[in-house]
Scaffold this motif. Structure first.
Motif, PDB file in Angstrom:
ATOM      1  N   GLY C 518       0.823  -1.202   0.000  1.00 32.85           N
ATOM      2  CA  GLY C 518       0.000   0.000   0.000  1.00 32.85           C
ATOM      3  C   GLY C 518       0.860   1.255   0.000  1.00 32.85           C
ATOM      4  O   GLY C 518       0.555   2.237  -0.676  1.00 32.85           O
ATOM      5  N   VAL C 542      -5.688  -0.317  -7.532  1.00 30.33           N
ATOM      6  CA  VAL C 542      -5.895  -1.005  -6.254  1.00 30.33           C
ATOM      7  C   VAL C 542      -6.106  -2.500  -6.407  1.00 30.33           C
ATOM      8  O   VAL C 542      -6.269  -3.200  -5.426  1.00 30.33           O
ATOM      9  N   LEU C 545      -3.953  -4.904  -4.377  1.00 28.59           N
ATOM     10  CA  LEU C 545      -3.820  -4.636  -2.946  1.00 28.59           C
ATOM     11  C   LEU C 545      -4.861  -5.412  -2.142  1.00 28.59           C
ATOM     12  O   LEU C 545      -5.928  -5.740  -2.633  1.00 28.59           O
ATOM     13  N   VAL C 549      -6.202  -2.254   2.536  1.00 25.19           N
ATOM     14  CA  VAL C 549      -5.294  -1.265   1.977  1.00 25.19           C
ATOM     15  C   VAL C 549      -5.943  -0.585   0.781  1.00 25.19           C
ATOM     16  O   VAL C 549      -5.795   0.608   0.553  1.00 25.19           O
ATOM     17  N   GLN C 550      -6.697  -1.369   0.036  1.00 21.13           N
ATOM     18  CA  GLN C 550      -7.388  -0.868  -1.144  1.00 21.13           C
ATOM     19  C   GLN C 550      -8.279   0.307  -0.767  1.00 21.13           C
ATOM     20  O   GLN C 550      -8.287   1.351  -1.419  1.00 21.13           O
ATOM     21  N   VAL C 553      -6.229   3.444  -0.165  1.00 17.93           N
ATOM     22  CA  VAL C 553      -5.695   4.060  -1.382  1.00 17.93           C
ATOM     23  C   VAL C 553      -6.809   4.740  -2.171  1.00 17.93           C
ATOM     24  O   VAL C 553      -6.629   5.845  -2.698  1.00 17.93           O
TER      25      VAL C 553
END
Lengths: 309, 432, 704, 220
Positions: C518, C542, C545, C549-550, C553
């Motif tokens: 990330g 993304v 990820l 974490v996605q 972001v």
């Protein structure tokens, strides 16, 4: 993960000193027993060569002793067919390979040996060709690879013979020969690395910034190829020493007056029935140095790939 | 697949062209005035010039390259006006050149201003007679005649102006009158098996080269037969036991074997088997080119030396490939399908693992040839390697060219074989 | 035949108890998996979800005792049909593998031997385990292939893996696994490598086979939606531990563990958008196995963290409602009262006025690649040149400060389209203007100014950064190159950007290998922003990820957009993410935009038939949602010779609605049907007919 | 109803080399009474039942206490099992009907049948419990509804009259069974389970059916 501040202690906050960093990257060598053994072998000869720059037991070219002596207390390794001290000759023989290059103009001497300069040459040429072929592709690739294919098709020894037949003997010629024979291999390696690396997104990022191909090749790609390239260079130094020895053995290697290991073997071979020691020592010297470099490179490669996993 | 093979063939062809040009330029141009080598350093410039003319060395480089590569009788035929053919010399069996005039094989010679015609008989002997009036007159009024002389050159005689030429005979240089003005030394060219005369032996290169090639093929062939099965077996054993003591042992030993120069290995083998144990002759004396067939024991040490070096190399290749394959997901699949271990290795791993080494081994053949040069030199083995080496040292341009070209062709052919084997083994290419 | 959870005669197929797996490393060992416990009954599909590195796969390898040279089962037991597997001999295990326990893998291309015919690979399962003759085995294999709906089964037996498509490869692997009627089938991310429509078909197949074969399935996935579709029980793993085990209904409707709750809050619901809903990332990151916190492993990231969590490691315990959970306070936590902690700031979403000023206008853009055939004719260049029609007549505009999302399956041309826009490729024909400047040529034809204004964010966090340079050097490079920042101030400016990315100044001197996925992706975004571009193209930023974490972001990108008013073109294959993030959406199929318009219009009636199929294939993390089942037949045709007329006609499930079975679709290019909001559909079926379809997904809250 | 629909799939199986003690342990722990013994490729070689562990009295007498322990620990499954080779195991093909299976079991007074496919590979096991469960399901047990037993003469059209009456009133049937009325030849009792209806409703409807009588009715 909106708080990106790392928890204390997870990552060391102060940067380690430069020495600590260097030591850390060197310590990888000692992780591998093979690499350690290799390094010890290589260092042994390097140190011996360094010592010989200031001191040898006897002058290497002086026939001061009885001929064909076996190892004894005065001549630790014995003497050769002209009554020269073998140990002194072996020690000095390291210099030309690893430590110095004799220029043809007025006895000028340049630091770092023929084998290493040859490899540096082939890495420079090979990296240049390989990067262009790999990154640019298309015609660059076709033409470069065709040219390299032709060069690789030559048996290496024939290439040496041809180069030396055309240009005569000399340290620079040997460097050139090593460069010419080594460059295709380096180029192939760099090309394959470049083909791989150029698919990475950070290369796309550089391209979308409008960076020039030269910038992409030498600043973005080349540093990431250094690992395999260093290992390969190490192997190549080994092969270069191998080749210098072979050329010396065939009598077309490094010119006199400095003793040349391959040539020492060749001369001693003629008296092999009367004196086996004179042929054993230089043989052992070449083999141990080349094997040392190979072990070192091999162990290093193993550790590096394990590190990647 | 067709695409792949054709690509490889086209690439090979271009490679060969580049190599031949490079070789020709390096040797013919790079090695300076070869007449010095032939005539000796004490020859006069006049003698050398005459001799250069006889060898056709004054022609432009591209013309000489073409002559060398594909021959030049087609060029000479335009001058002579007859078909030029070869016929064997009854004594030596070497080819000699003749003009085919209405079914008669004819040469000419100029003796005291008179053009003589030498007609070849069935048994190879010649019958001399005065030639018919064949002089042609050019614009300048000069009368000249293009024909074939008795030294296998197409030559131009000018009536009444016999040139003074220096001829190399067994006794040395001799000055002759009535010589031709211009020479085209007839040759069939490399691709038709005529590599010219060896400067060292004075005989056609092809005649001296073939027995050597045969000997080397025997040496390399035997070594190959010994190396391949052993290397593949040891490589596979090491590969499937990665990290275990047996793998360590095989790996380090094979690394030692490849990293040791051939001459060191050879010397040690001589010391051990020849001098200390006295099992085998330490120094082989090859009385003739056929000696290896009369006394095969002479082969043992050279083969052993070559084997040691190559064995290590192939083992390492096979091992690396095997290790990679054994770690691949499809081997995992096979194991988790409940296949017995030997079946996984034999049916799933080996085929995939051999793909990479086979191509690399085939690429490695020119390295092998390098080894052959050294091995043959150590043991005085009358093979191709020693031939090249001796020729290179002597500066025997024709011989080096031919022998080097031959090694390149061998290297290139094995590479094609490797490509084909790879194509055959890899269905992704075969069924692309 | 429903059975209660108690002891059932015959026992569970698989019973894992207190399993701990350790790997030996230099100077010690790492416990990758700790105290994992779960049972699988006959015919039950048990899912395990979790982010990467949480030990899901290690559990499967432990069951098969395939842990490699340095891994071993440290504690606990694995019982298969009542018999202990740990400590069995190699030969006993070999007889079980492929016979009673079979496995399906993530990447079918890798899992099949590239140099063996598929038939041989399948047959040996029967010949080795059953001792069947080759002929008999062949017959069985073909019928099994037919059972998994493999077209042309007999022929497939003679092919090599590379000759069939990814979805078909996975069918072969599944067929191979089922040949011996195994009691337990382990599936490790079986559909992760597949496109969404193919995935849907494979998931259908798995569900069907589970019913027919009564096989217990252990289903590993990171995708909550996929698990919801296949499994009736789910275990959630975190940092090597099972933190919650419950029925699928309970997990999604009533998650007990804070981590499970957090995970569900991270995932955008299909149909939710950035204006009306929010994503809440979980703070911090998964601890590496050698550095797990004492007490509760989730403690440092938990919103309900208390001293007890630090001191005492919670046990997996059964709550009265049957849910097993590893949390001290599970009963006391009420997710509905959850408030995002202060450090999770919701991104500001900028609502631009109605002033529609287009920043980029593309009209009829085409990109063809010449291909080389493999016949003799081609080699000698004698045949007609053939083209891959990667992008065909793309037409769209993006207003300033807005986001255009592009969705489509792999090979649909979405990547080519943005490569052409950014100038990595030149276009074959058509117009494209950026702020009135022509951008049909490649980068070499563009001015520095223009290059600076168009930047890109890439997909793969591991390759987005050059491993040889520090974060600061890489972010600073565009500033230096374009001279946007005076040399002396680059460092400050970079640190400013890092702060915007919620990364501290101490990241300046770090090397990429010291960052998590990330973090790398954030640095990639910072680098793209460094030259102050007006348009940022995001290529699946993304998709590689983990979900938690996605979300972070995505929020960051929204924030960037609000801060700088950057226009974005956003590619993704995940329809929920695109819907969440975009103002406008384009759906691509085989190089052609099929439907384009405001995001809400795409996800509501009327649909293009392809959009409808896509939506019905999306796995939804909500087992109670009703989803229409539309599956596409066949595979995507080659882009070298796309179908005439409508490119979708070969697979269109709605063609029959037209007179003559849709003959017109094969002959004529469809018209663009446009409404007043700019929603365009590329289809022959009249808008009115399209409007009569049922919505694809019906949940309690909203219909999509 | 075929055997393959009723049987328990993926039964616990043991190899013949397993020790008898372990087999017994598996049986008690997993609450099973029968263990198919299989060789390579799940081919059936025998069957272990609880009786197999009963030691013959004469063997027991001949051994001392210590010897018994050793004897038992060395005992392998193949020694105690009922062997297929010796013809002591009855099996059934998975395609046969449940009645056929029940018949074999009642005929030989056995509690379980290993189910095999055409190659003799074990695909399941059929025990009394499975049959009893199928009986429950046949009569629609798990679902709530009205269970009614109708007695009717053994004549054509009687069953149609019953179902016709139900259909007329828009009622469905979710479990059905029939058997000859005990001690009253010429009559059949038919049990029907009707969901989503009250007892009164059913009584009203079915009492209208001519020639038939409600023997028993209650809600389940």
């Amino acid at each position: 993960m909106a708080v990106a501040q790392p928890t204390a202690g997870a990552v060391p906050s102060q940067a380690p000193s430069r020495w600590a960093k260097m030591w850390k990257s060197l310590s990888i060598i000692f992780e591998s027993r093979i690499a350690t053994v290799g390094m010890v072998l290589v260092l042994f000869w390097v140190i011996l060569g360094l010592i010989s720059l200031v001191w040898t037991p006897y002058p290497p070219n002086a026939s001061e002793f009885t001929q064909n002596l076996p190892p004894n207390t005065t001549n630790w390794l014995g003497t050769d067919h002209l009554g020269r001290d073998i140990l002194s000759r072996l020690m000095v023989g390291t210099q030309v390979i690893l430590l110095k290059t004799r220029l043809p103009w007025g006895g000028l001497v340049f630091p770092i040996g023929v084998a290493i300069w040859g490899v540096i040459g082939s890495v420079l040429v090979g990296a240049f060709l390989g990067l262009n072929a790999g990154y640019r592709g298309g015609w660059w690739d076709q033409v470069t690879m065709q040219f390299l294919d032709a060069l690789i098709a030559f048996p290496v020894i024939v290439l040496y013979l041809v180069v030396i037949a055309a240009l005569g003997q000399g340290d620079l010629v040997v460097i050139l020969a090593i460069t010419v024979t080594g460059a295709p291999g380096v180029a192939r390696l760099v090309r394959s690395l470049a083909l791989d690396i150029k698919t990475r997104d950070y290369i796309r990022a550089a391209e979308t910034r409008g960076e020039s191909p030269w910038y992409v090749m030498f600043v973005e790609i080349l540093p990431n190829a250094r690992g395999p390239l260093i290992v390969d260079s190490m192997l190549r130094v080994g092969y270069a020493i191998f080749a210098i020895g072979t050329l010396g053995f065939l009598g077309i290697g490094l010119p006199p007056p400095d003793p040349d290991w391959g040539n020492m073997v060749n001369e001693a071979r003629k008296n092999i029935f009367s004196n086996q020691w004179a042929v054993v020592w230089p043989s052992v010297a070449i083999a141990s140095l080349v094997i040392g470099l190979n072990l070192f490179a091999d162990g290093l490669r193993e550790e590096l790939t394990r590190y990647q996993k | 697949m067709a695409r792949f093979i054709i690509r490889s063939l086209v690439s090979t062809f271009i490679t060969l062209i580049i190599v031949s040009v490079a070789l020709f330029l390096l040797l013919e141009v790079g090695s300076g005035d070869i007449t010095v080598k032939i005539l000796g350093v004490f020859s006069t410039p006049e003698q050398r010039a005459s001799y250069r003319n006889q060898l056709g060395l004054d022609d432009p480089v591209y013309l000489r390259y073409i002559d060398w590569l594909i021959g030049n009788e087609w060029r000479a035929e335009r001058q002579v006006g007859f078909d030029l053919v070869t016929a064997p010399n009854p004594q030596t069996g070497e080819d000699t050149w003749w003009a085919d005039v209405d079914g008669q094989l004819i040469r000419w010679s100029l003796e005291e201003g008179e053009l003589m015609k030498l007609v070849r008989q069935e048994d190879g002997s010649t019958v001399a007679s005065l030639a018919d009036a064949v002089w042609t007159t050019d614009e300048g009024g000069q009368e000249s005649f293009w024909g074939v002389d008795d030294k296998n050159n197409a030559v131009k005689w000018v009536r009444g102006e016999g040139a003074e030429v220096w001829v190399l005979t067994k006794a040395g240089l001799r000055k002759e009158g009535d010589g031709p003005q211009d020479y085209i030394p007839l040759r069939k060219g490399l691709i038709r098996g005529d590599a010219g005369k060896s400067l060292q032996y004075g005989r056609p290169v092809s005649v001296t080269l073939w027995p050597r090639v045969r000997n080397t093929l025997v040496l390399a062939g035997v070594a190959f037969l010994v190396v391949m099965p052993l290397a593949l077996i040891f490589g596979i054993i090491a590969g499937i036991n990665e990290g275990k003591p047996i793998d360590r042992f095989i790996s380090v030993t094979s690394l030692g074997a490849t990293a040791t120069p051939e001459f060191v290995t050879g010397i040690f083998l001589i010391l051990i088997f020849g001098i200390w144990l006295q099992w085998l002759p330490a120094v082989a004396i090859f009385t003739s080119a056929d000696a290896i067939f009369e006394n095969p024991a002479l082969l043992a040490l050279p083969v052993l030396t070559l084997t040691a070096v190559e064995l290590g190399y192939v083992i390492r290749m096979t091992r690396a490939s095997m290790v990679e394959v054994m770690g691949s997901p499809y081997i995992r699949t096979a194991i988790l399908k409940g296949m017995p271990y030997w079946r996984v290795v034999a049916r799933h791993a080996v085929r995939n693992a051999l793909m990479a080494p086979i191509t690399i081994i085939m690429l490695h053949v020119n390295w092998l040839i390098g080894g052959v040069v050294v091995v043959e030199t150590i043991f005085g083995y009358p093979g191709l390697g020693k031939y090249i080496f001796d020729a290179a040292i002597f500066g025997d341009v024709n011989a080096v060219e031919a022998a080097a070209m031959l090694t390149v062709i061998i290297a290139v052919l094995t590479r094609i074989l490797g490509d084909l084997a790879y194509t055959f083994l890899n269905p992704r290419i075969r069924y692309a | 035949m429903t059975r209660t959870n108690g002891k059932v005669p015959g026992g569970p197929v698989l019973s894992v108890e207190d399993l701990a797996v350790a790997y030996k490393i230099r100077g010690g060992e790492i416990e990758a998996v700790q105290d994992v416990t779960f049972d699988i009954q006959r015919g039950e599909a048990h899912g395990i979800v979790g982010e990467s590195g949480c030990g899901k796969s290690t559990v499967t390898w432990a069951i098969l005792n395939f842990l490699g040279a340095n891994g071993y089962v440290k504690r606990g037991g694995i019982k298969f049909l009542g018999q202990e597997l740990v400590g069995r001999s190699g030969e006993e295990l070999r007889r079980l593998r492929g016979d009673q326990i079979a496995m399906v893998y993530q990447d079918p291309m890798q899992a099949l031997n590239p140099s063996m015919r598929l038939g041989d690979q399948m047959k040996e399962v029967l010949t080795v385990h059953r001792g069947l003759s080759d002929k008999e085995a062949e017959k069985r294999c073909i019928s099994m292939l037919e059972r998994v709906y493999m077209p042309d089964a007999a022929n497939v037996m003679h092919r090599f893996p590379h000759q069939i498509s990814g979805g078909q490869q996975q069918r072969v692997v599944i067929a191979m696994a089922l040949l011996n009627n195994p009691a337990l089938l382990i599936m490790d991310e079986p559909t992760t490598a597949l496109d969404v429509t193919v995935e849907a078909a494979v998931l259908d197949l798995i569900a069907e086979l589970r019913r027919d074969f009564d096989t217990g399935i252990l289903f590993i996935s990171h995708n909550l939606g996929v698990v919801a579709r296949v499994c009736n029980k789910v275990g959630v793993m975190y940092a090597g531990e099972m933190v919650e085990v419950a029925t699928t209904e309970d997990i999604y409707k009533n998650p007990q563990h804070p981590y499970t709750q957090g995970l569900i809050r991270c995932v955008p619901k299909l149909g939710s958008d950035k204006a009306s809903s929010m994503l809440y990332p979980i703070r911090g990151r998964v601890p590496p196995p050698n550095n797990r916190p004492p007490g509760c492993v989730y403690g440092p990231r938990c919103d309900y963290f208390q001293d007890r969590c630090r001191e005492e490691r919670p046990e997996l315990r059964k709550l009265p409602n049957g849910v097993e959970v590893r949390c001290h306070f599970a009963e006391k936590i009420d997710p509905s009262k959850w408030q995002p902690s202060e450090d999770i700031l919701p991104p500001k979403v900028r609502q631009n006025g109605d002033k529609e000023e287009y920043i980029i206008e593309v009209k009829d853009l085409k990109k063809y690649y010449e291909v080389q055939g493999s016949s003799l004719k081609d080699v000698f260049g004698m045949s007609e040149p053939r083209y891959v029609k990667a992008v065909e007549n793309a037409t769209f505009n993006v207003p300033k400060g807005k986001t255009l999302g592009i969705v489509g399956e792999s090979g649909c041309g979405k990547s080519t389209l943005i490569k052409t826009i950014i100038g990595l490729e030149d276009s074959t024909s058509g117009d494209a203007e950026f702020l009135g400047l022509d951008i049909t040529g490649d980068l070499t034809t563009r001015t520095e100014q223009l290059i600076q204004e168009l930047q890109m964010v890439f997909q793969n966090p591991d390759s987005t950064m050059n491993p040889s340079y520090t974060v600061g050097q890489q972010i600073g490079r565009p500033m230096l190159r374009f001279g946007t920042v005076p040399k002396g101030e680059v460092r400050n400016e970079v640190i400013k950007l890092l702060n915007l990315m919620r990364l501290g100044a101490n990241y300046y001197d770090r090397l990429p290998r010291q960052l998590s996925g990330g973090e790398k992706q954030r640095v990639g975004i910072a680098r793209a922003l460094a030259s102050r571009p007006d348009l940022v193209l995001c290529d699946e930023p993304v998709s590689a990820l983990d979900v938690s974490v996605q979300a972070a972001v995505l929020n960051l990108l929204l924030e960037v957009q609000a801060e700088y008013g950057t226009t974005m073109i956003f590619i993704a294959h995940d329809l929920s993410v695109v819907r969440f993030f975009s103002d406008y959406v384009a759906v691509m199929y085989l190089g052609q935009i099929m439907e384009i318009g405001p995001a809400d219009a795409i996800y509501a009636l009327p649909y293009h038939p392809y959009t409808e199929a896509l939506l019905s294939a999306v796995p939804i993390p909500d087992p109670s949602a009703k989803q229409k089942r539309i599956r596409l037949e066949g595979t995507v045709p080659s882009a070298i010779s796309p179908p005439q007329g409508c490119r979708f006609n070969t697979r269109c499930p709605r063609r029959q609605l037209l007179p003559d079975g849709g003959k017109i679709c094969e002959t004529e290019t469809p018209p663009w049907q446009e409404d007043e909001r700019g929603h365009r559909i590329f289809c022959h079926i009249p808008r009115e007919t399209l409007l009569t379809f049922e919505p694809v997904i019906q949940t309690k809250e909203r219909a999509v | 109803m075929l055997v393959k629909d009723v049987m328990t799939r993926h039964p616990i199986m043991v190899p013949p080399e397993m020790s008898a003690a372990e087999a017994q342990h598996i049986m008690t722990e997993n609450l099973v009474r029968h263990l198919p013994v299989v060789g390579d490729g799940k081919k059936l070689v025998g069957l272990v039942t609880n009786q197999c562990f009963a030691m013959k009295p004469d063997t027991m007498i001949s051994l001392s206490v210590w010897e018994i322990t050793r004897y038992l620990s060395n005992l392998k499954v193949q020694k105690i099992m009922l062997s297929v080779k010796e013809g002591k195991v009855y099996t059934i093909n998975f395609g046969k009907t449940v009645e056929q299976a029940a018949r074999i079991m009642t005929e030989h007074k056995i509690g379980c049948l290993p189910v095999v496919d055409d190659d003799g590979v074990v695909v399941g096991i059929l025990s009394e419990i499975d049959l009893l469960r199928s009986l429950q399901e046949m009569l629609g047990l798990p679902t709530k509804g009205v269970r009614v037993t109708m007695r009717m003469p053994n004549k054509k059209g009687q069953f149609a009259a019953l179902t016709g009456a139900l259909a007329q009133n828009d009622l469905g049937v979710m479990g059905i069974g029939s058997f000859p009325t005990p001690r009253q030849p010429g009559y059949y009792d038919i049990v029907v389970k009707i969901p989503e209806v009250s007892i009164e409703q059913v009584r009203d409807i079915l009492s209208q059916v001519p020639e038939q009588e409600i023997v028993d009715i209650h809600e389940e």
